[in-house]
Design a protein around this motif. Structure first.
Motif, PDB file in Angstrom:
ATOM      1  N   GLU A  97       0.832  -1.203   0.000  1.00  0.00           N
ATOM      2  CA  GLU A  97       0.000   0.000   0.000  1.00  0.00           C
ATOM      3  C   GLU A  97       0.865   1.251   0.000  1.00  0.00           C
ATOM      4  OE1 GLU A  97      -3.726   2.005   2.495  1.00  0.00           O
ATOM      5  OE2 GLU A  97      -2.758   0.189   3.254  1.00  0.00           O
ATOM      6  N   LYS A  98       1.966   1.199   0.740  1.00  0.00           N
ATOM      7  CA  LYS A  98       2.870   2.352   0.838  1.00  0.00           C
ATOM      8  C   LYS A  98       3.450   2.721  -0.527  1.00  0.00           C
ATOM      9  CE  LYS A  98       6.924   3.970   3.441  1.00  0.00           C
ATOM     10  NZ  LYS A  98       6.231   5.075   4.112  1.00  0.00           N
ATOM     11  N   VAL A  99       3.707   1.713  -1.369  1.00  0.00           N
ATOM     12  CA  VAL A  99       4.278   1.992  -2.698  1.00  0.00           C
ATOM     13  C   VAL A  99       3.197   2.095  -3.772  1.00  0.00           C
ATOM     14  CG1 VAL A  99       6.473   0.904  -2.093  1.00  0.00           C
ATOM     15  CG2 VAL A  99       4.711  -0.451  -3.265  1.00  0.00           C
ATOM     16  N   GLY A 100       1.938   2.131  -3.351  1.00  0.00           N
ATOM     17  CA  GLY A 100       0.840   2.367  -4.274  1.00  0.00           C
ATOM     18  C   GLY A 100       0.358   1.150  -5.039  1.00  0.00           C
ATOM     19  N   LEU A 101       0.588  -0.053  -4.483  1.00  0.00           N
ATOM     20  CA  LEU A 101       0.218  -1.278  -5.186  1.00  0.00           C
ATOM     21  C   LEU A 101      -0.707  -2.174  -4.369  1.00  0.00           C
ATOM     22  CD1 LEU A 101       3.579  -2.322  -6.915  1.00  0.00           C
ATOM     23  CD2 LEU A 101       1.572  -1.290  -7.978  1.00  0.00           C
ATOM     24  N   ALA A 102      -1.512  -1.581  -3.523  1.00  0.00           N
ATOM     25  CA  ALA A 102      -2.415  -2.380  -2.681  1.00  0.00           C
ATOM     26  C   ALA A 102      -3.324  -3.268  -3.524  1.00  0.00           C
ATOM     27  CB  ALA A 102      -3.249  -1.460  -1.786  1.00  0.00           C
ATOM     28  N   ASN A 103      -3.745  -2.780  -4.678  1.00  0.00           N
ATOM     29  CA  ASN A 103      -4.672  -3.537  -5.520  1.00  0.00           C
ATOM     30  C   ASN A 103      -3.981  -4.578  -6.399  1.00  0.00           C
ATOM     31  OD1 ASN A 103      -6.878  -2.084  -4.530  1.00  0.00           O
ATOM     32  ND2 ASN A 103      -6.673  -0.500  -6.109  1.00  0.00           N
ATOM     33  N   TRP A 104      -2.658  -4.652  -6.290  1.00  0.00           N
ATOM     34  CA  TRP A 104      -1.896  -5.592  -7.112  1.00  0.00           C
ATOM     35  C   TRP A 104      -1.265  -6.715  -6.286  1.00  0.00           C
ATOM     36  CZ3 TRP A 104      -1.142  -5.324 -12.507  1.00  0.00           C
ATOM     37  CH2 TRP A 104      -1.765  -4.232 -13.117  1.00  0.00           C
ATOM     38  N   SER A 105      -1.681  -6.860  -5.050  1.00  0.00           N
ATOM     39  CA  SER A 105      -1.002  -7.783  -4.134  1.00  0.00           C
ATOM     40  C   SER A 105      -1.042  -9.233  -4.596  1.00  0.00           C
ATOM     41  CB  SER A 105      -1.595  -7.663  -2.727  1.00  0.00           C
ATOM     42  OG  SER A 105      -2.966  -7.991  -2.734  1.00  0.00           O
ATOM     43  N   HIS A 106      -2.068  -9.631  -5.342  1.00  0.00           N
ATOM     44  CA  HIS A 106      -2.189 -11.028  -5.761  1.00  0.00           C
ATOM     45  C   HIS A 106      -1.801 -11.253  -7.215  1.00  0.00           C
ATOM     46  CE1 HIS A 106      -3.857 -12.056  -1.894  1.00  0.00           C
ATOM     47  NE2 HIS A 106      -4.769 -11.110  -2.021  1.00  0.00           N
ATOM     48  N   HIS A 107      -1.207 -10.225  -7.819  1.00  0.00           N
ATOM     49  CA  HIS A 107      -0.732 -10.363  -9.199  1.00  0.00           C
ATOM     50  C   HIS A 107       0.684 -10.910  -9.220  1.00  0.00           C
ATOM     51  CE1 HIS A 107      -3.855  -8.112 -11.578  1.00  0.00           C
ATOM     52  NE2 HIS A 107      -4.208  -7.799 -10.334  1.00  0.00           N
ATOM     53  N   LEU A 108       1.001 -11.641 -10.282  1.00  0.00           N
ATOM     54  CA  LEU A 108       2.353 -12.149 -10.491  1.00  0.00           C
ATOM     55  C   LEU A 108       3.205 -11.081 -11.169  1.00  0.00           C
ATOM     56  CD1 LEU A 108       1.490 -15.706 -11.862  1.00  0.00           C
ATOM     57  CD2 LEU A 108       2.250 -15.133  -9.545  1.00  0.00           C
ATOM     58  N   PRO A 109       4.539 -11.153 -11.024  1.00  0.00           N
ATOM     59  CA  PRO A 109       5.408 -10.187 -11.699  1.00  0.00           C
ATOM     60  C   PRO A 109       5.172 -10.109 -13.204  1.00  0.00           C
ATOM     61  CG  PRO A 109       6.646 -11.381 -10.052  1.00  0.00           C
ATOM     62  CD  PRO A 109       5.298 -12.028 -10.103  1.00  0.00           C
ATOM     63  N   SER A 110       4.826 -11.243 -13.835  1.00  0.00           N
ATOM     64  CA  SER A 110       4.601 -11.259 -15.289  1.00  0.00           C
ATOM     65  C   SER A 110       3.407 -10.419 -15.700  1.00  0.00           C
ATOM     66  CB  SER A 110       4.419 -12.694 -15.776  1.00  0.00           C
ATOM     67  OG  SER A 110       3.294 -13.298 -15.146  1.00  0.00           O
ATOM     68  N   GLU A 111       2.568 -10.074 -14.745  1.00  0.00           N
ATOM     69  CA  GLU A 111       1.373  -9.275 -15.029  1.00  0.00           C
ATOM     70  C   GLU A 111       1.606  -7.785 -14.755  1.00  0.00           C
ATOM     71  OE1 GLU A 111      -2.121 -12.432 -13.899  1.00  0.00           O
ATOM     72  OE2 GLU A 111      -0.970 -11.612 -12.223  1.00  0.00           O
ATOM     73  N   MET A 112       2.836  -7.429 -14.451  1.00  0.00           N
ATOM     74  CA  MET A 112       3.136  -6.057 -14.037  1.00  0.00           C
ATOM     75  C   MET A 112       4.097  -5.377 -14.999  1.00  0.00           C
ATOM     76  SD  MET A 112       3.717  -6.544  -9.951  1.00  0.00           S
ATOM     77  CE  MET A 112       2.398  -7.127  -8.900  1.00  0.00           C
ATOM     78  N   SER A 113       4.037  -4.050 -14.997  1.00  0.00           N
ATOM     79  CA  SER A 113       5.003  -3.255 -15.756  1.00  0.00           C
ATOM     80  C   SER A 113       6.330  -3.210 -15.008  1.00  0.00           C
ATOM     81  CB  SER A 113       4.474  -1.834 -15.934  1.00  0.00           C
ATOM     82  OG  SER A 113       4.442  -1.173 -14.664  1.00  0.00           O
ATOM     83  N   GLY A 114       7.367  -2.703 -15.685  1.00  0.00           N
ATOM     84  CA  GLY A 114       8.669  -2.577 -15.039  1.00  0.00           C
ATOM     85  C   GLY A 114       8.614  -1.693 -13.802  1.00  0.00           C
ATOM     86  N   GLY A 115       7.878  -0.589 -13.916  1.00  0.00           N
ATOM     87  CA  GLY A 115       7.766   0.309 -12.768  1.00  0.00           C
ATOM     88  C   GLY A 115       7.074  -0.346 -11.590  1.00  0.00           C
ATOM     89  N   GLN A 116       6.032  -1.134 -11.890  1.00  0.00           N
ATOM     90  CA  GLN A 116       5.332  -1.828 -10.811  1.00  0.00           C
ATOM     91  C   GLN A 116       6.226  -2.879 -10.164  1.00  0.00           C
ATOM     92  OE1 GLN A 116       1.979  -2.971 -13.252  1.00  0.00           O
ATOM     93  NE2 GLN A 116       0.592  -1.631 -12.111  1.00  0.00           N
TER      94      GLN A 116
END
Length: 233
Positions: A127-146
């Motif tokens: 949550e502190k880094v702005g990714l509370a809604n991405w907690s159950h996503h895998l790295p392959s589903e994320m951008s480089g910044g995420q």
């Protein structure tokens, strides 16, 4: 926080020896945000590895938060790394088959923390880094910044004394790099000591002090007027 005196490091390759660090004197106070710059072969990666207790100097002294870092066996070194240091890498170093939450919680497992506490703390830092809604996503589903934000959350989760960042924006485009630096500046504003190895002068200007290495020696160590990353996002 960090005190290094007359640090030397050589690497032996057959009958040849490469003297990489040639007497480094270097100190970092608590709460500083310092960039370390230098061309390839200048010794900056070797210095970072020694600071991170991933390698050991041949001679000289290294003190971290009052503890002399010398002749540590791997078990003690790993314990000190877990206690004192958080690492941020250019390539993120996330585990691809684990969710963001599990990646952030992993260092806490090695500290013996209960799973419920690990999950709560990992969720807090996501949550502190702005990714509370991405907690159950895998790295392959994320951008480089995420991915880098997950890596920063992981580095912060064990509440280290010092963050060591090795080219944290090296794999990112300019806009994303500045967004990551805005996050790093905010963490430093809260009092965390951070060292960044970078070859990018604009990133270095976003720190508060620039240390330049050349041929294994510090040739310049200057306090700079910090450029706020948010102004460039």
């Amino acid at each position: 926080m960090i005190e290094i005196n007359d640090l030397h490091k050589s690497y032996h390759m057959g009958s040849n020896s490469l003297h990489v660090l040639k007497g480094i004197d270097f100190s970092v106070k608590e709460g500083e945000l310092v960039s370390i710059m230098g061309s390839s072969g200048s010794g900056k990666s070797t210095l970072l590895n020694i600071l991170g207790m991933l390698d050991e100097a041949d001679s000289g002294s290294y003190t971290l938060d009052g503890f002399p870092i010398k002749n540590l066996n791997e078990k003690i070194a790993a314990n000190y790394r877990n206690k004192f240091l958080g690492f941020i890498f250019q390539s993120f170093n996330l585990i691809n088959y684990k969710s963001a939450l599990d990646n952030v919680a992993l260092p806490l497992y090695y500290q013996g923390m209960k799973r419920s506490e690990r999950v709560d703390r990992a969720a807090h830092y996501l949550e502190k880094v702005g990714l509370a809604n991405w907690s159950h996503h895998l790295p392959s589903e994320m951008s480089g910044g995420q991915k880098q934000r997950v890596a920063i959350a992981r580095a912060l989760a064990s509440d280290p004394k010092v963050l060591l960042a090795d080219e944290p924006t090296g794999a990112l485009d300019t806009k994303t790099s500045y967004e990551v630096m805005d996050l790093i500046q905010g963490i430093n504003d809260e009092g965390k000591t951070i060292l960044i190895v970078t070859h990018e002068s604009d990133i270095a200007q976003m720190t508060k002090r620039i240390v330049n290495l050349k041929d294994g020696l510090i040739i310049n160590d200057t306090a700079v007027e910090q450029v706020r990353a948010i102004a460039n996002v």
